[in-house]
Write a protein that holds these residues in place. Sequence first.
Motif, PDB file in Angstrom:
ATOM      1  N   GLN B 208     -13.556   7.362  14.678  1.00 28.53           N
ATOM      2  CA  GLN B 208     -12.791   7.612  13.465  1.00 28.53           C
ATOM      3  C   GLN B 208     -12.437   6.094  12.567  1.00 28.53           C
ATOM      4  O   GLN B 208     -11.841   5.428  13.221  1.00 28.53           O
ATOM      5  N   HIS B 209     -13.249   5.987  11.750  1.00 29.70           N
ATOM      6  CA  HIS B 209     -13.042   4.592  10.976  1.00 29.70           C
ATOM      7  C   HIS B 209     -12.441   4.702   9.577  1.00 29.70           C
ATOM      8  O   HIS B 209     -12.276   5.709   8.832  1.00 29.70           O
ATOM      9  N   LEU B 210     -11.447   3.738   9.404  1.00 34.46           N
ATOM     10  CA  LEU B 210     -10.448   3.749   8.478  1.00 34.46           C
ATOM     11  C   LEU B 210     -10.635   2.504   7.325  1.00 34.46           C
ATOM     12  O   LEU B 210     -11.312   1.435   7.745  1.00 34.46           O
ATOM     13  N   PRO B 211     -10.367   2.857   6.031  1.00 34.51           N
ATOM     14  CA  PRO B 211     -10.645   1.728   5.203  1.00 34.51           C
ATOM     15  C   PRO B 211      -9.777   0.829   5.041  1.00 34.51           C
ATOM     16  O   PRO B 211      -9.239   0.450   4.065  1.00 34.51           O
ATOM     17  N   ILE B 212      -9.732  -0.207   5.865  1.00 33.16           N
ATOM     18  CA  ILE B 212      -8.573  -1.147   6.018  1.00 33.16           C
ATOM     19  C   ILE B 212      -8.739  -2.326   5.308  1.00 33.16           C
ATOM     20  O   ILE B 212      -7.859  -3.084   4.922  1.00 33.16           O
ATOM     21  N   ASN B 213      -9.925  -2.377   4.486  1.00 39.57           N
ATOM     22  CA  ASN B 213      -9.955  -3.439   3.305  1.00 39.57           C
ATOM     23  C   ASN B 213      -9.510  -2.801   2.138  1.00 39.57           C
ATOM     24  O   ASN B 213      -9.754  -3.348   1.051  1.00 39.57           O
ATOM     25  N   ASN B 214      -9.337  -1.626   1.960  1.00 40.87           N
ATOM     26  CA  ASN B 214      -8.923  -1.002   0.627  1.00 40.87           C
ATOM     27  C   ASN B 214      -7.531  -0.932   0.488  1.00 40.87           C
ATOM     28  O   ASN B 214      -6.702  -0.350   1.143  1.00 40.87           O
ATOM     29  N   LYS B 215      -6.982  -1.849  -0.460  1.00 40.82           N
ATOM     30  CA  LYS B 215      -5.391  -2.151  -0.585  1.00 40.82           C
ATOM     31  C   LYS B 215      -4.627  -0.763  -0.758  1.00 40.82           C
ATOM     32  O   LYS B 215      -3.315  -0.695  -0.515  1.00 40.82           O
ATOM     33  N   ASP B 216      -5.390   0.034  -1.887  1.00 46.41           N
ATOM     34  CA  ASP B 216      -4.714   1.168  -2.103  1.00 46.41           C
ATOM     35  C   ASP B 216      -4.286   2.256  -1.071  1.00 46.41           C
ATOM     36  O   ASP B 216      -3.384   2.695  -0.971  1.00 46.41           O
ATOM     37  N   TYR B 217      -5.226   2.127  -0.023  1.00 47.89           N
ATOM     38  CA  TYR B 217      -5.121   3.138   1.113  1.00 47.89           C
ATOM     39  C   TYR B 217      -4.120   2.349   1.983  1.00 47.89           C
ATOM     40  O   TYR B 217      -3.085   2.913   2.454  1.00 47.89           O
ATOM     41  N   MET B 218      -4.222   1.192   2.236  1.00 44.85           N
ATOM     42  CA  MET B 218      -3.338   0.409   3.172  1.00 44.85           C
ATOM     43  C   MET B 218      -1.862   0.467   2.756  1.00 44.85           C
ATOM     44  O   MET B 218      -1.054   0.501   3.651  1.00 44.85           O
ATOM     45  N   ASN B 219      -1.783   0.345   1.376  1.00 42.13           N
ATOM     46  CA  ASN B 219      -0.215   0.253   0.879  1.00 42.13           C
ATOM     47  C   ASN B 219       0.576   1.523   0.596  1.00 42.13           C
ATOM     48  O   ASN B 219       1.571   1.710   0.299  1.00 42.13           O
ATOM     49  N   TYR B 220      -0.396   2.599   0.633  1.00 40.94           N
ATOM     50  CA  TYR B 220      -0.051   3.852   0.303  1.00 40.94           C
ATOM     51  C   TYR B 220       1.154   4.404   1.325  1.00 40.94           C
ATOM     52  O   TYR B 220       1.220   4.545   2.339  1.00 40.94           O
ATOM     53  N   ASP B 221       2.235   5.026   0.617  1.00 46.02           N
ATOM     54  CA  ASP B 221       3.228   5.807   1.197  1.00 46.02           C
ATOM     55  C   ASP B 221       2.976   7.366   1.499  1.00 46.02           C
ATOM     56  O   ASP B 221       3.236   7.906   0.413  1.00 46.02           O
ATOM     57  N   PHE B 222       2.485   7.614   2.542  1.00 46.61           N
ATOM     58  CA  PHE B 222       2.225   9.096   2.759  1.00 46.61           C
ATOM     59  C   PHE B 222       3.309   9.897   2.959  1.00 46.61           C
ATOM     60  O   PHE B 222       3.444  11.146   2.939  1.00 46.61           O
ATOM     61  N   SER B 223       4.495   9.282   3.337  1.00 45.23           N
ATOM     62  CA  SER B 223       5.468   9.893   3.775  1.00 45.23           C
ATOM     63  C   SER B 223       6.345  11.016   2.863  1.00 45.23           C
ATOM     64  O   SER B 223       6.812  11.882   3.136  1.00 45.23           O
TER      65      SER B 223
END
Lengths: 236, 236
Positions: B208-223
């Motif tokens: 499972q690879h995650l897009p850790i270089n994508n700021k939109d993904y990394m900063n998103y609040d899924f809660s």
Amino acid sequence: MAKTHTLYQHGTLALLVPGLLDGTITMRELLEHGDTGIGTGEGLDGELVILDGVPYQVDSNGDVNVVKDDFTLPFANSHFAEYRRLTDIEKLSQSELDKKILSMTSNNTFFSLKVHGTFTNIKTRAVKKSHKPYATLGKTAENQSIFLKESVEGTLLSYYSPQIFDGAAVGGFHHHFLSDDHNFGGHVLGFGGATGRVEIQQFDTLEQHLPINNKDYMNYDFSDWDILGEIHNAEN
Amino acid sequence: MAKTHTLYQHGTLALLVPGLLDGTITMRELLEHGDTGIGTGEGLDGELVILDGVPYQVDSNGDVNVVKDDFTLPFANSHFAEYRRLTDIEKLSQSELDKKILSMTSNNTFFSLKVHGTFTNIKTRAVKKSHKPYATLGKTAENQSIFLKESVEGTLLSYYSPQIFDGAAVGGFHHHFLSDDHNFGGHVLGFGGATGRVEIQQFDTLEQHLPINNKDYMNYDFSDWDILGEIHNAEN
């Protein structure tokens, strides 16, 4: 080349719930995927902490043992250490530490923390090994020892998993501890007054390995279980 | 050496829900992890089917295009094909096929199906590419084309994920289709009368690879999201 961006996981948290507690990976195999890690033994035989390639087991007597290569585990994580310094902390509780870390890094990917320092108090647990036929996680975990220690120096080794992986992994933080004198440790239930250095290692990949050669696992019908509900009861 | 026991996944199903639709892996990178796969393009740009190393895209006009190496995707799976023959089927619907397969194999690990044969009718969809700022998955997926075809020969390429991974992956079956004449395909909504050969490839590992270089993904609040609820609305 060591894959320092990959967190390896064998088994799932979910499979522990109905009591699929066979050891399905050896320590030798687990160490091929990392020199650092955590886990539990077959039948929930204690709590493991792997540091610098050495696998320590805290058993239900509170003893710390170095386990052999053929020790088996139903559920474990490992990775190759390449931590970077994140911050220093002073007298933080577990919830304060968790909150501080999440304010400094993304909660949408897997990472490991290593906190070396002094803990003014810390509470851990280790489950007593059970044998086949295994009971459920809830029943098996009732047979646990709880340990309390004041003013202890040691290493908190933690993994964080994004909430969407809760059930496969431990969603949120999962902390294990080992004292520097190798006389105290276990699965962390809580601590206060943590002072020391925090290091972090972020992963971009979860390598999720499943025990496909274990018939009990492969044939099990999970559909009758409220897996997440059971997990949250047992882990808290 | 090709890792034929590993299913590679880039991104999660969950990240599509709030509309994190940036392409965060190139087709070149995806093909390094397999010669067979499925996915969707940036902004939900069509439905991808990779067969024998060739990446076909079914776009919202129903056209089938071979995409270039620099085509990007927010969410995709790939693996190196090493299927084994499982069974033959005659005039099965999608639900009958799913049920038959699950009676023959464990539903506790990841696997891929490849069904080559004739389908008396099949319904597919492909979403129209959207551009930044992206809307949610629910809104974006409203802009989809639905295609119906009768008596078509082709390949159904499917992945099955255990339910505990629902949200990270597509829990249960996820079917894509490409006709032999490369004139029809997409994400499968349903079919009837499938007759042909079923092959299966079981995996022991999800990478499972995650897009850790994508700021939109990394900063998103899924809660704030009911991720699973939204997924089940959009995928059905």
